[in-house]
Write an enzyme that holds these catalytic residues in place. Sequence first.
Site, PDB file in Angstrom:
ATOM      1  N   ASP A 292       0.999  -1.171   0.043  1.00 29.39           N
ATOM      2  CA  ASP A 292      -0.083  -0.149  -0.084  1.00 29.39           C
ATOM      3  C   ASP A 292       0.829   1.269   0.086  1.00 29.39           C
ATOM      4  OD1 ASP A 292      -1.643   2.132   0.373  1.00 29.39           O
ATOM      5  OD2 ASP A 292      -2.458   1.414   2.454  1.00 29.39           O
ATOM      6  N   ASP A 435     -17.965   3.177   1.348  1.00 26.81           N
ATOM      7  CA  ASP A 435     -16.617   2.854   2.034  1.00 26.81           C
ATOM      8  C   ASP A 435     -16.523   2.750   3.225  1.00 26.81           C
ATOM      9  OD1 ASP A 435     -13.843   3.167   2.030  1.00 26.81           O
ATOM     10  OD2 ASP A 435     -13.451   4.629   0.237  1.00 26.81           O
ATOM     11  N   ASP A 549     -10.574  -4.132  -0.007  1.00 33.50           N
ATOM     12  CA  ASP A 549      -9.643  -3.084  -0.048  1.00 33.50           C
ATOM     13  C   ASP A 549      -8.244  -3.564   0.891  1.00 33.50           C
ATOM     14  OD1 ASP A 549      -8.230  -0.863  -0.210  1.00 33.50           O
ATOM     15  OD2 ASP A 549      -9.476   0.532   0.645  1.00 33.50           O
ATOM     16  N   ARG A 609      -8.089  -4.768  -4.142  1.00 29.12           N
ATOM     17  CA  ARG A 609      -6.817  -3.810  -4.498  1.00 29.12           C
ATOM     18  C   ARG A 609      -5.659  -4.730  -4.803  1.00 29.12           C
ATOM     19  NH1 ARG A 609      -5.190   1.024  -0.604  1.00 29.12           N
ATOM     20  NH2 ARG A 609      -4.170  -0.604   0.555  1.00 29.12           N
ATOM     21  N   ASP A 625      -4.620   4.256  -5.192  1.00 32.92           N
ATOM     22  CA  ASP A 625      -4.831   5.782  -4.742  1.00 32.92           C
ATOM     23  C   ASP A 625      -4.075   6.606  -5.582  1.00 32.92           C
ATOM     24  OD1 ASP A 625      -6.286   4.485  -2.688  1.00 32.92           O
ATOM     25  OD2 ASP A 625      -4.753   5.094  -1.206  1.00 32.92           O
ATOM     26  N   HIS A 683     -14.258   7.510  -8.185  1.00 35.51           N
ATOM     27  CA  HIS A 683     -13.837   7.378  -6.551  1.00 35.51           C
ATOM     28  C   HIS A 683     -13.221   8.812  -6.136  1.00 35.51           C
ATOM     29  CE1 HIS A 683     -13.524   5.755  -2.799  1.00 35.51           C
ATOM     30  NE2 HIS A 683     -12.137   5.208  -3.005  1.00 35.51           N
TER      31      HIS A 683
HETATM   32  C1  NOJ Z   1      -7.588   2.915   0.464  1.00 34.51           C
HETATM   33  C2  NOJ Z   1      -8.443   2.602  -0.930  1.00 34.51           C
HETATM   34  O1  NOJ Z   1      -7.367   2.755  -1.820  1.00 34.51           O
HETATM   35  C3  NOJ Z   1      -9.030   3.889  -1.124  1.00 34.51           C
HETATM   36  O2  NOJ Z   1      -9.746   3.412  -2.315  1.00 34.51           O
HETATM   37  C4  NOJ Z   1     -10.351   3.703   0.009  1.00 34.51           C
HETATM   38  O3  NOJ Z   1     -11.133   4.974  -0.421  1.00 34.51           O
HETATM   39  C5  NOJ Z   1      -9.627   3.875   1.179  1.00 34.51           C
HETATM   40  N1  NOJ Z   1      -8.730   2.846   1.404  1.00 34.51           N
HETATM   41  C6  NOJ Z   1     -10.518   3.679   2.455  1.00 34.51           C
HETATM   42  O4  NOJ Z   1     -11.367   2.768   2.449  1.00 34.51           O
END
Ligand code: NOJ
Length: 961
Positions: A292, A435, A549, A609, A625, A683
């Site tokens: 991440d 989310d 995620d 993810r 992200d 998003h």
């Molecule tokens: C990380 C994710 O990549 C993002 O898309 C999400 O909004 C946040 N976590 C919160 O869940």
Amino acid sequence: MNLKSPFRTRTTALFYFAATASLCLQGVLAVKKEDFKTCEQAAFCRRHRAFADAIVQASQSTISKGSSSNLAVPSSASPYIITSKSVHLEGHTLVATILHDTDKVPLKLEVIFLADGTVRIRLQEENPLIPRFDETQKHVLRDEGNTLEYASADSIGYSSETAGQSVVHTVCYTKEGNNFAVRLTEFPWSLAYMQDNKVVIEINHNGFFNFEHLRTKPDTSETNGVEGEWEETFRSWTDSKPRGPESFGVDIRFNGYDHVYGIPEHSASLSLKNTRGDKDGYGEPYRLWNLDVFEYELDSPMALYGSIPFMVAHNPNSTVGVFWLNAAETWVDVTREKSSTLSSLFRLSGSSKEQAVNTHWISESGIMDVFLMPGPSVSDLYKQYTALVESTPLPREFALGYHQCRWNYIDQDDVLAVSDKMHEHNIPYDVIWLDIEYTDGKRYFTWDSNNFPDPVAMQKQLSHDGHKLVVVIDPHIKHDSAYYVWKEGNEKEYFIKNKAKTDNYQGWCWPGESNWVDYLDSNAMEWTSGLYHLDKFNGSTTDLFVWNDMNEPSIFNGPEITIERDLKHYGGWEHRDLHNIYGMLYHKATYNGLRTRESPNKRPFVLSRAYFAGSQRYGAIWTGDNAASWDHLHASVRMVLSNNIAGMHFSGADVGGFFGNPEPELLTRWYQLGIWYPFFRAHAHIDTKRREPWVAGEPYLSIMREAILERYRMLPHWYTLFRETSLTGMPIARPMWMEFPKDTGLFAEERAFMVGSSIMVVPSTDPDISKPIDVAFPSKENWYDMHTYTSYFAPTKRQFTIDLAQTLVFVRGGSIIPTRERQRRASALMKYDPFTLYVYVSRDGTATGKLYLDDGETYDYEEGAFIERELLFVDSRLSSRPSAHTVETSAQRIFLEKMKKVRVERVVIVGLRSPLTRATVTEGDVVREIELSCGGSKASSECVVRDPAVLVSNDWEIAFS
Ligand code: NOJ
């Protein structure tokens, strides 16, 4: 959000972004590089690079001493040889023993011949001190690797001969007119994979093969940890390395190639840049270690959320692939040998003129298990790759529609209000997403009862309008003895244990202290799947789908924001062995849970993810992200293409960019590109301003609406493309070279791309709208502007200056594209809508296409419940015939009965040399004249058949004159 938590710096940074205007975003976004290892900081990577350097040096000194070696002869500096007389053929496997000249630990090499020409190379100690992790194949390969088709013994010819100081063993076989051979050289050992007598891929050509055999820990203190073999520290974390060094590396050379692609996930160039000895390349190898990476930077080989160790090499004559089946941390160096220069770092001598890409693969643990795939065509290659890891199965049809997401829609009213607004503004969408904030304190499978007092009623309301709900379910399980999921997981001992094995491993993520399930334990997998069942997941309905995620896994207080690699999993395996498949196993558990929550089973939709090869079987992925910047918009193309090249077809990027606030022009351009991602979701980060398509007002709203409508019109084509891919493994979003494999000018193209084989998309990714966009129209075919029908006669290059409402989308002459043009709120409501067929005539006056449809949700299509038509325009006749896959079954009859009124309501023929005057339909015994109107310019005209009223399930023909 708990600002007292150890991830405070992270959240503080997030808040910072709220205030950041997107224009300055580029300058502000900065990955914390120091959080992540470089090759130099990963001891095994450092050792292998140093080993390679030593080999290069030794080879160079041999050369300067007058050795006659050249590039066709492997490096004689390698300390490894194949022992004399160890080589023998056992059925479809060539077996050999490899020995290091000093340590003398025998390694077993198996070269396994598959029926389709793929060669698998497996290598590990003959008698390992303790077993190495070899379960990756079980989780990744089709049917756990049990049903691979091997070459029959009688199709294989084997011979050996003495060549110079060495014995060379050759295995030849023929498959569908292609002649393959593997040449195994004993001293120094190397393996050449040959097509039509030409070496195309070579293993250990440069002598970088280096295998750290398992060993007992030496007593001497000076060996401990000096080179990071028995202990290694990164920042404040110490990896105890109880098994000591067990890594391996080898060079793989693509002979006669200049371009290699794939090995996602990186934000790197599409045609992978050099990683050593090139000032224009990257200084680091491509890293595969699911992470991440907060605020990831562009144009970098740094690891990201997913890892697919599949590399594709392409030249005008052939496309070949290498699949490195290993779930441990892996680094890949890439360098090139140009045919005309003598200066490549890894060139061992100078006599060969052939260009090549040298790659150096280095993995921390497991066994060496590599597949060489011969292609030679792109479609052959994907057949071979799909035979190993399967393709993307047909998704639920709604999943191809538009997904409206943000972190977060606050409550039930907010969700329904957003849905209503979409209706009010005539914007179709299929799914609205929740989310993490919808949960009760980040306890997944629960709801915040204040904000979501009646989630079932909310879902029913959404379903009533044809919509679905996706909720995020992350893999961290809040440590809370009152939380049923934690309680059960704990009682059943499904959590990963700490190093001392005294308690559960504990880390920090969104809910604070959390635990993680050990998916290597099949019971734990099954338990996880069960959590999704309707009787277990309160507040869920069959219209709820899932987003996984943070499943790298992301652990805010862990090394490199992930889990420690010396933690032990079920079976005694260390996390280091399987890290890169951890996220996929979680994805799979979710997929199985949704699949089995209703009977008969329905197709799940799960976004993940983290990913690995094989993840495509369980759902979609996105590129994590990203940021609301023009650079990220541009980079999203190459990232989605790299995923597609590696078989992860169903992928997309956050439309609008996750961090930051896009200016309306950027957002608009992102929608215009996003409709061409296989997975299309908007998003945004929690601290960003609302940016649903209507927020920016006009003219942006109308333009974004038009883009989304285009996606919906094209859904029949998208669904047909996914169907094709499910059968062939071919990418959906394709780099230009894939469709025009001989056009070398397109090999590094990373802006224009193809959707399937018919549509070329050239996105506008520049803030300066007045800047002309260069478009190269390849091949000797006509191309048509999809919106104006203007035609371009290729090969040609043009420059376009377009306004914000315009996009550059071109259809290749010779294509027939099916669409549905009635405007609806969601794809579910289009089920019985009539079709329009667009026929884009080729230079020779023909066109072909396909249309596939089924119920979009069940598995009945596996029993024949589908309509698949071959559409053909030739000699001024357009006809529809069943595809070869069509079978008459009772399931098919039931489906046809449901679809019996679905018709073609319009045919548009584009690019005719002269207008037509008559159209006659023949459907069964009925022959009818139908209305036709033609227009256009002198050079090219388009004709529209208003209502041929032919049924989509019938055979029919329309003759024009
Ligand atoms: C990380 C994710 O990549 C993002 O898309 C999400 O909004 C946040 N976590 C919160 O869940």
